[in-house]
Design a protein around this motif. Sequence first.
Motif, PDB file in Angstrom:
ATOM      1  N   ALA A   1       0.833  -1.212   0.000  1.00 57.09           N
ATOM      2  CA  ALA A   1       0.000   0.000   0.000  1.00 57.09           C
ATOM      3  C   ALA A   1       0.864   1.259   0.000  1.00 57.09           C
ATOM      4  O   ALA A   1       0.576   2.230  -0.711  1.00 57.09           O
ATOM      5  CB  ALA A   1      -0.931  -0.012   1.214  1.00 57.09           C
TER       6      ALA A   1
ATOM      7  N   CYS B   1       2.337   1.661  -3.512  1.00 54.59           N
ATOM      8  CA  CYS B   1       1.336   2.143  -4.469  1.00 54.59           C
ATOM      9  C   CYS B   1       0.998   3.614  -4.230  1.00 54.59           C
ATOM     10  O   CYS B   1       0.777   4.374  -5.186  1.00 54.59           O
ATOM     11  CB  CYS B   1       0.073   1.288  -4.371  1.00 54.59           C
ATOM     12  SG  CYS B   1       0.276  -0.400  -4.962  1.00 54.59           S
ATOM     13  N   ALA B   2       0.942   4.031  -2.961  1.00 55.09           N
ATOM     14  CA  ALA B   2       0.670   5.442  -2.658  1.00 55.09           C
ATOM     15  C   ALA B   2       1.788   6.335  -3.195  1.00 55.09           C
ATOM     16  O   ALA B   2       1.537   7.415  -3.756  1.00 55.09           O
ATOM     17  CB  ALA B   2       0.512   5.630  -1.152  1.00 55.09           C
TER      18      ALA B   2
ATOM     19  N   THR C   1       1.257   9.244  -6.142  1.00 54.86           N
ATOM     20  CA  THR C   1       1.683  10.623  -5.907  1.00 54.86           C
ATOM     21  C   THR C   1       2.740  11.048  -6.918  1.00 54.86           C
ATOM     22  O   THR C   1       2.718  12.183  -7.431  1.00 54.86           O
ATOM     23  CB  THR C   1       2.234  10.762  -4.479  1.00 54.86           C
ATOM     24  OG1 THR C   1       1.305  10.222  -3.552  1.00 54.86           O
ATOM     25  CG2 THR C   1       2.461  12.227  -4.134  1.00 54.86           C
TER      26      THR C   1
ATOM     27  N   GLN D   1       9.628   4.881  -4.083  1.00 57.35           N
ATOM     28  CA  GLN D   1       8.822   3.713  -4.456  1.00 57.35           C
ATOM     29  C   GLN D   1       9.702   2.582  -4.982  1.00 57.35           C
ATOM     30  O   GLN D   1       9.408   1.410  -4.787  1.00 57.35           O
ATOM     31  CB  GLN D   1       7.738   4.095  -5.468  1.00 57.35           C
ATOM     32  CG  GLN D   1       8.221   4.541  -6.844  1.00 57.35           C
ATOM     33  CD  GLN D   1       8.480   3.391  -7.794  1.00 57.35           C
ATOM     34  OE1 GLN D   1       7.983   2.287  -7.579  1.00 57.35           O
ATOM     35  NE2 GLN D   1       9.277   3.638  -8.818  1.00 57.35           N
TER      36      GLN D   1
END
Length: 585
Positions: A22, A25-26, A30, A81
């Motif tokens: 999660a 993916c956030a 962004t 990420q």
Amino acid sequence: MNHKQVLLRLLGYVFNQPRKLAIACALLFTAALAEVSGPWLIKLFLDDYVAENFFPVQSLVALAGGYILLQVLSAWLHYKQSIQFNHLAIEAVQTVRKQVYHSVMNQPLAAFDYTPIGKLVSRITNDTESLKDLYVQVLATALRNVVLIVVMLIVMSLLSWRLTLVVIVLLPSICGIMYFYQRVSAPAYSKVRDLLADLNASMSESIQGMGLIQLMRQERRFSEEYGEINSEHLRAEIGITRLNSFLLRPLIDLLSGLALLALVATFGVSGVELVGVGVLYAFISYLGRVTEPLIEMTQQLSLLQQAIVAGERLFELIDAEQQQYGGDTKPLQSGDIELNQVNFSYDGQQKVLNNINLVLPHCGFLALVGHTGSGKSTLASLLMGFYPPTEGDLKLDNRKIDTLAHSTVRQGIAMVQQDPHVLSESVRDNIVLGRDVNDEAVYHALQQVGLADYIEQLPEGLHTQLGQGEVNLSAGQKQLLALARVLVEKPKILILDEATANIDSGTEQLIQTTLDSLRKDMSLVVIAHRLSTIMDADEIMVLHHGHIEERGTHQELLHQQGRYWQMHKLQQVGEHLQELESTPS
């Protein structure tokens, strides 16, 4: 298991880490918002300021600062990420690798009878590395690009839905190419992985048998065979390269070029009354940003295909049949052995053991003799629980062996093999093998087998490293070391598989004395080539082509003047000839 099922199962290792996924993916979402905001700001600059010939310094500085800030933010978020997905990938690969190794360690020995060791090593190493590419590159790239494409299409539709329709026409064509590529490339990648495993297997087997290869002067033949496999692997790789060169970038570049021409043509027909110059610039910029992720995703299909093939092979190992044991955890109380009408076959067709019946009481001494291939070592493997009998019952301590737990079998039965394996560890580690044993017990076991004086003379004693070029044990010393392993934790049944074949007569006498003392609390099963070592056996079984041809004590078998008597006479003649050769003339 089809490719879709394999892929879903592989992705399950990542979905089992929902919190980290999660967060990754956030960060992706962004980063995508920051990335697509740059062309929007330039569109505002062109349409609201350049087209209107209006240049307020404060607003332009704010736009420039915002653009730079968005680019820096996008780069930082992509970095974060990437780190997050690498953590996910490493943990997933470690989990798979542990499962594969655990499965291999717990498979029946029959699984290794026809599988080259090199192929197993290739699966555990190379195939798991392919999974890392799936998680780090394919999954991260797919999620990032899907999010980026969706966000850009939303922004583009807000700018001009007419021009957006032109771009959307591109997507089905790309998806069609990706689907066709996956179907065509699957067999090619599977062949490449199989050939790579063959290369590793050939190299592993050659290195293990280097002594035999050089002895028989077969270096050239093995080099040619390896070269043939290597050439076939090269041809397969070239075929994949040609496939990628045709189906990936060239076709997608062609489609994106057609989409660009369609955008310019639409702008030329509609004019600035429908879309401004800034909107056209933004669309051209977004088109490049849409096609690049699509090209990147299509190029990742090769890694995806490799990962699916690797996952399929790994899951074959993970899902393979495990060595089955019972639930009886009670330790063996005695060394009673009973076999009733036992038959065994490795391949289910040719019997290796036929109608074996045996009763050995606790503290009994059973000797197995016979020519090579008569079934002696196979019978010992059945007693160890390595293989289940094909037919009949095998009981230890008056309990069927298939009802005994793994710990019960391994603690209650021990074997010293003819060519025992020595780990690249210290002398102590080779004897203890992870068990809770103190140094005093280790030295006592070494004294019993006659190795204590030799070990004490080594540079670091018990802590001297073996198998690394510093100290190499002889074949006889390896057998003594293996026997010492057994003596530190005495079993109820001890099996010796030609364990005295490579030692001198003096050491053999020492071991014979040790075994006599061990018989007070354990049963002995000895596979012997030297008949002099089994003269005191309670029963000697002569095996021939898998069945019992003769049985009895040493004197009883000599009196029968059968096969055992012939073997005894031949050994006596051989020993007499050795004495004559050693006598000075």
